[in-house]
Design a protein around this motif. Structure first.
Motif, PDB file in Angstrom:
ATOM      1  N   LEU A 385       4.974  -8.978  -8.174  1.00  0.00           N
ATOM      2  CA  LEU A 385       5.552  -7.602  -8.802  1.00  0.00           C
ATOM      3  C   LEU A 385       5.250  -6.438  -7.727  1.00  0.00           C
ATOM      4  CD1 LEU A 385       5.330  -8.378 -12.614  1.00  0.00           C
ATOM      5  CD2 LEU A 385       7.512  -8.341 -11.164  1.00  0.00           C
ATOM      6  N   ALA A 386       3.784  -6.533  -7.657  1.00  0.00           N
ATOM      7  CA  ALA A 386       3.293  -5.346  -6.837  1.00  0.00           C
ATOM      8  C   ALA A 386       3.726  -5.453  -5.333  1.00  0.00           C
ATOM      9  CB  ALA A 386       1.740  -5.550  -6.848  1.00  0.00           C
ATOM     10  N   ARG A 393       9.563  -0.240  -1.077  1.00  0.00           N
ATOM     11  CA  ARG A 393       9.239   1.188  -0.533  1.00  0.00           C
ATOM     12  C   ARG A 393       9.432   1.061   0.951  1.00  0.00           C
ATOM     13  NH1 ARG A 393       5.233   4.344   1.643  1.00  0.00           N
ATOM     14  NH2 ARG A 393       3.893   2.408   2.158  1.00  0.00           N
ATOM     15  N   ASN A 396      13.193   1.285   1.803  1.00  0.00           N
ATOM     16  CA  ASN A 396      13.798   2.341   1.629  1.00  0.00           C
ATOM     17  C   ASN A 396      13.427   3.472   2.855  1.00  0.00           C
ATOM     18  OD1 ASN A 396      15.431   1.309  -0.459  1.00  0.00           O
ATOM     19  ND2 ASN A 396      13.998   1.915  -2.198  1.00  0.00           N
ATOM     20  N   GLN A 418      -4.385  -5.963   1.360  1.00  0.00           N
ATOM     21  CA  GLN A 418      -5.305  -5.414   0.334  1.00  0.00           C
ATOM     22  C   GLN A 418      -5.396  -5.933  -0.885  1.00  0.00           C
ATOM     23  OE1 GLN A 418      -3.767  -1.493   0.784  1.00  0.00           O
ATOM     24  NE2 GLN A 418      -4.911  -0.893   2.738  1.00  0.00           N
TER      25      GLN A 418
ATOM     26  N   ARG B  82      -9.473   1.800  -5.073  1.00  0.00           N
ATOM     27  CA  ARG B  82      -8.014   1.281  -4.660  1.00  0.00           C
ATOM     28  C   ARG B  82      -6.736   2.354  -4.637  1.00  0.00           C
ATOM     29  NH1 ARG B  82      -5.931  -4.111  -7.483  1.00  0.00           N
ATOM     30  NH2 ARG B  82      -4.355  -3.765  -6.033  1.00  0.00           N
ATOM     31  N   GLN B  86      -6.479   2.783  -1.045  1.00  0.00           N
ATOM     32  CA  GLN B  86      -5.475   1.995  -0.380  1.00  0.00           C
ATOM     33  C   GLN B  86      -3.938   2.053  -1.066  1.00  0.00           C
ATOM     34  OE1 GLN B  86      -7.279  -1.692  -1.849  1.00  0.00           O
ATOM     35  NE2 GLN B  86      -8.904  -1.501  -0.578  1.00  0.00           N
ATOM     36  N   PRO B  88      -0.483   3.105  -1.357  1.00  0.00           N
ATOM     37  CA  PRO B  88       0.359   3.984  -0.582  1.00  0.00           C
ATOM     38  C   PRO B  88       1.107   5.153  -1.267  1.00  0.00           C
ATOM     39  CG  PRO B  88       1.254   1.837  -0.640  1.00  0.00           C
ATOM     40  CD  PRO B  88      -0.057   1.660  -1.700  1.00  0.00           C
ATOM     41  N   ALA B 268      12.260   5.573  -1.845  1.00  0.00           N
ATOM     42  CA  ALA B 268      10.970   5.037  -1.373  1.00  0.00           C
ATOM     43  C   ALA B 268       9.688   5.695  -1.994  1.00  0.00           C
ATOM     44  CB  ALA B 268      11.002   5.480   0.340  1.00  0.00           C
ATOM     45  N   GLN B 269       9.874   5.864  -3.174  1.00  0.00           N
ATOM     46  CA  GLN B 269       8.864   6.435  -3.961  1.00  0.00           C
ATOM     47  C   GLN B 269       8.437   7.809  -3.539  1.00  0.00           C
ATOM     48  OE1 GLN B 269       7.929   4.730  -6.123  1.00  0.00           O
ATOM     49  NE2 GLN B 269       7.650   2.454  -5.473  1.00  0.00           N
ATOM     50  N   TRP B 277       4.116   6.798 -11.791  1.00  0.00           N
ATOM     51  CA  TRP B 277       3.447   5.965 -11.260  1.00  0.00           C
ATOM     52  C   TRP B 277       2.314   4.966 -12.051  1.00  0.00           C
ATOM     53  CZ3 TRP B 277       4.515   2.749  -7.583  1.00  0.00           C
ATOM     54  CH2 TRP B 277       3.521   2.369  -6.747  1.00  0.00           C
ATOM     55  N   PHE B 279       2.724   4.500 -15.186  1.00  0.00           N
ATOM     56  CA  PHE B 279       3.766   3.446 -16.104  1.00  0.00           C
ATOM     57  C   PHE B 279       4.074   2.491 -14.976  1.00  0.00           C
ATOM     58  CE2 PHE B 279       7.769   2.135 -17.172  1.00  0.00           C
ATOM     59  CZ  PHE B 279       7.710   1.766 -18.482  1.00  0.00           C
ATOM     60  N   THR B 280       4.472   2.633 -14.038  1.00  0.00           N
ATOM     61  CA  THR B 280       5.102   1.506 -13.059  1.00  0.00           C
ATOM     62  C   THR B 280       3.857   0.472 -12.674  1.00  0.00           C
ATOM     63  OG1 THR B 280       6.383   3.313 -11.910  1.00  0.00           O
ATOM     64  CG2 THR B 280       6.360   1.011 -10.680  1.00  0.00           C
ATOM     65  N   ASN B 285       4.100  -3.387 -12.387  1.00  0.00           N
ATOM     66  CA  ASN B 285       3.506  -4.363 -11.420  1.00  0.00           C
ATOM     67  C   ASN B 285       2.385  -5.133 -12.266  1.00  0.00           C
ATOM     68  OD1 ASN B 285       4.751  -3.185  -9.432  1.00  0.00           O
ATOM     69  ND2 ASN B 285       3.156  -1.937  -8.690  1.00  0.00           N
ATOM     70  N   HIS B 286       2.258  -5.038 -13.443  1.00  0.00           N
ATOM     71  CA  HIS B 286       1.313  -5.430 -14.389  1.00  0.00           C
ATOM     72  C   HIS B 286      -0.296  -5.384 -13.860  1.00  0.00           C
ATOM     73  CE1 HIS B 286       4.271  -8.574 -16.349  1.00  0.00           C
ATOM     74  NE2 HIS B 286       4.617  -7.351 -16.457  1.00  0.00           N
ATOM     75  N   GLU B 287      -0.410  -4.026 -13.424  1.00  0.00           N
ATOM     76  CA  GLU B 287      -1.745  -3.794 -12.609  1.00  0.00           C
ATOM     77  C   GLU B 287      -2.299  -2.838 -13.757  1.00  0.00           C
ATOM     78  OE1 GLU B 287      -3.218  -4.856 -10.005  1.00  0.00           O
ATOM     79  OE2 GLU B 287      -1.681  -5.155  -8.620  1.00  0.00           O
TER      80      GLU B 287
END
Lengths: 419, 320
Positions: A385-386, A393, A396, A418, B82, B86, B88, B268-269, B277, B279-280, B285-287
């Motif tokens: 998912l990530a 991204r 796009n 990463q 992170r 890291q 983006p 593109a975010q 972000w 929430f996303t 992303n289940h993070e």
């Protein structure tokens, strides 16, 4: 006298409590067992009607079971699964894409019940093809029951092709680009996409990746055996993708969704759409003359078909697994599948069911599936998912001209490294 | 003959100490007396506000997929490392949140004040105008997002209609939500439309507390309109301005629905904000660890901005 009333009151109270408990624990007011099913809203309304008809048939034959359907659009459905699975709000059955990226996360999190006993009881292993069974057993157990086997290809408007002087269906990637060029020169939007739902434009990127990297290269990249930063075909892919998004897609595609962009195909403003076999019914429902629409696989040169499988899973905390299995048995039976593929215009997951009596458009899928030598899956099903979020991204950024295609592969690989 | 002997007066320091003790005792008794009445609200506040906040901060130090039963692994500050080094998208989201807060404090607040001043005067159709400007504030943000998304549609939106009307094709070519450099401000326009009316109502309420005698006295002293506004109206509006500013900051920091409904954070975010972000990362992303680390950063930013401002305004109130 008062003493005489006590036993009566006690009995009345006991009856009330028994009645109340009878209504709890997943039973409905009518005493039936409610089996909840989270599924997608079908894009074609007639497909929805057909599924509702199949459910009615099941409920008639099983008057003690109520199938309660909760339908959502694609992204809302994904959100609903992410927020309910593993909790008390989880349904008994949930629809999901079967690829490791989307459905896999739910299985690994323990949201799916191992259905081995039901596979034995109903003999399901003999009902499905090896390809679809592989999606069930890929995690080591028996997760889910096959629901659909989807293929995706290019739908094209025959009249617009003729108007632009495209006389033959493209059979190579270069011919496809040449056709797009001719359409553009004729003032026709070559192909439509909606960019706010990232997975729609992703279909184009995935297909170009298959065309430029080949089947082995594609698989090596999505399984991370190859580096996105080091394969020259990745740069070629993003360069081509950038050319398509700047020259051949509907203007403003990045700010509309797939439904809005599909309207351009239905109204004859766009010549092509990269869609799945479910789109046949949408073409009909939106009033297009079916005879003016043709289908051909994206010419990747690998003979693999773009597609994916969808399964229905029974949740690990379902209180009604037996009833849910009974329903899924009916849903994949020859009787129900014959009705379903008539509405979907698709291939059945039941190997004993062949498309019958469909239109010319429906029949066009037969040879596409038969001639395919394997499947390349949508990357939101291949990647985690990530990773998918990052893939979109980067996609796009290239689509909007913000990232040099030469750096796109490295940008994505940096994120993978990463993780 | 009687002699009255007055008790010796206690020293001034002792007097203050006794007074403080009395006040403290009275406060203590008052608090104890109020506790039974406060308890239900306090319990709800602890369970539904403080509890989740503490849990969110705790989860920011763990790696977790968010599924019930899935293991939570303690990772210390890794999630923060992170997101700061890291991720983006994090810095884009933070930058957009800051831009949104600053713009929100300037445009809708100023617009709300101007509308309130205008509609506080005797005017034909004044109540109708007040209602008209306030209506967007009661609409669901997601409905507003849908409406504005259609207005910005590149194929049949307002731009296309205006381009045809004024024979200006360049208007049709503007990608209101598709241009990375424009999309955030296009969404912000919808936010202004939504929130300015609410600010107007708050300022209107504040304007009712401006004493007409003070205004008239200032005019008699020769003050012009600007001087009356600057020296009489604006100071009187200070309490309501605090409310408007704090509400605006909070609303703008947690902006979510409009962006989800109009761009989903894209293209593109480029229109991502911290709330979306977070929430996303959690639900998309289940993070959950990353998502909660971002939520904690958001909480800290909110406290850093709002608490000093409230303390400062409380002091100003006390002095005045």
């Amino acid at each position: 006298m008062r003493a005489g009333l006590r036993p009566a009151a006690f009995v009345a109270g006991a009856v009330m409590i028994a009645g109340l408990t009878g209504c709890s624990g997943g039973g409905s007011d009518s005493g039936k067992t409610e089996v909840t099913w989270f599924k997608l809203t079908e894009t074609a309304s007639t497909a929805n009607d057909t599924i509702n008809g199949v459910i009615e048939n099941f409920e008639e034959a099983n008057p003690d079971i109520d199938i309660v359907v909760e339908e959502r659009s694609t992204d809302a459905h994904k959100d609903a699964l992410r927020t309910t699975l593993g909790t008390n709000g989880a349904p008994d059955i949930f629809f999901s894409w079967a690829g490791p990226g989307l459905g896999g996360e739910f299985i690994e999190a323990g949201a799916s019940l191992n259905l081995e006993e039901y596979y034995d009881e109903y003999g399901w292993a003999e009902r499905f093809s090896e390809t679809t069974m592989a999606t069930v057993t890929q995690y080591g157990g028996y997760d889910g029951v096959p629901y659909t086997q989807r293929g995706e290809a290019l739908f094209y408007n025959k009249d617009l092709f003729a108007q632009a002087g495209v006389d033959a269906v493209p059979t190579t990637y270069d011919e496809l680009v040449a056709a797009a060029e001719k359409l553009k020169a004729a003032g026709i939007t070559p192909i439509q996409f909606g960019g706010t739902v990232n997975w729609h434009v992703m279909r184009l990127l995935d297909s170009i990746l298959e065309a430029k990297c080949g089947a082995d290269g594609y698989q090596a990249l999505v399984t991370k055996e190859a580096s996105w930063a080091e394969e020259p075909c990745v740069t070629e892919t993003f360069t081509e993708f950038g050319k398509w998004t700047s020259d051949y897609l509907n203007p403003g595609f990045i700010s509309i969704n797939n439904d809005e962009s599909s309207a351009l195909f239905f109204s004859g403003e766009a010549a092509m759409a990269l869609e799945g076999d479910w789109f046949n019914q949408s073409v009909r429902d939106n009033g297009m003359d079916e005879s003016t629409v043709g289908i051909f696989p994206f010419p990747t040169g690998t003979n693999r078909l773009y597609g994916f499988n969808e399964n229905n899973y029974i949740t690990s905390n379902s209180d009604h697994a037996d009833e849910a299995a009974k329903f899924l048995d009916y849903l994949t039976s020859e009787e129900a599948q014959q009705e379903l593929i008539a509405a979907f215009g698709s291939q059945s997951v039941n190997i004993n069911v062949k498309p019958e009596g469909g239109s010319e458009l429906d029949a066009a899928w037969g040879p596409i599936f038969e001639n395919a030598e394997g499947v390349y899956m949508n990357n939101d099903q291949n990647l985690s998912l990530a990773e998918t979020t990052e893939y979109w991204r980067v996609q796009n950024l290239v689509a909007t001209g913000e990232l040099d295609p030469a750096n796109a592969g490295a940008e994505f690989q940096k994120f993978i490294d990463q993780q | 003959m009687s002699t009255t002997i007055a008790p010796p007066a206690p020293p001034a320091g002792r007097k203050r100490s006794v007074a403080r003790k009395r006040v403290a005792k009275a406060s203590h008794v008052g608090f104890v007396a109020a506790l039974p009445f406060l308890a239900p609200a306090l319990a709800a506040y602890l369970v539904f506000v403080i509890g989740p906040m503490v849990e969110s901060v705790r989860l920011s130090f763990f790696e977790w997929s968010g599924f019930q039963g899935a293991p939570q692994e303690f990772v210390g500050l890794k999630n923060y490392v992170r997101i700061f080094t890291q991720d983006p998208v994090f810095w884009t989201a933070l930058g957009n949140t800051v831009i949104w807060v600053i713009l929100s404090l300037v445009i809708p607040v100023a617009l709300g004040l101007v509308l309130a001043l205008a509609l506080n005067r005797p005017l034909f159709g004044r109540n109708a105008f007040r209602s008209l400007f306030y209506i967007p504030g009661v609409l669901a943000p997601i409905a507003i997002a849908n409406m504005w998304r259609w207005m910005y549609n590149p194929n049949f939106g307002v731009g296309v209609t205006l381009a045809e009307m004024f024979n200006a094709p360049w208007l049709a070519e503007i990608q209101w939500l598709g241009d990375r450099n424009l999309a955030l401000y296009s969404i912000f326009a919808a936010f202004v439309w939504q929130i300015a009316g609410t600010n107007m109502v708050l300022f209107l309420a504040g304007l009712q507390s401006v004493a007409t005698e003070h205004v008239e006295a200032a005019k008699l002293d020769g003050a012009n309109a600007w001087q009356v506004f600057r020296n009489v109206t604006l100071p009187a509006l200070r309490p309501v301005t605090v409310v408007v500013v704090v509400l605006t900051i909070i609303n703008s920091i947690k902006v979510f629905d409009l962006i989800v409904g109009m761009t989903g954070g894209g293209p593109a975010q480029s229109t991502q904000v911290l709330a979306l972000w977070s929430f996303t990362q959690s639900f998309g992303n289940h993070e959950y660890g990353m998502g909660n680390a971002i939520a904690t950063v958001l909480l800290v930013i909110t406290l850093i901005i709002v608490v000093p401002y409230m303390v400062w305004t409380a002091r100003q109130e006390k002095h005045s």
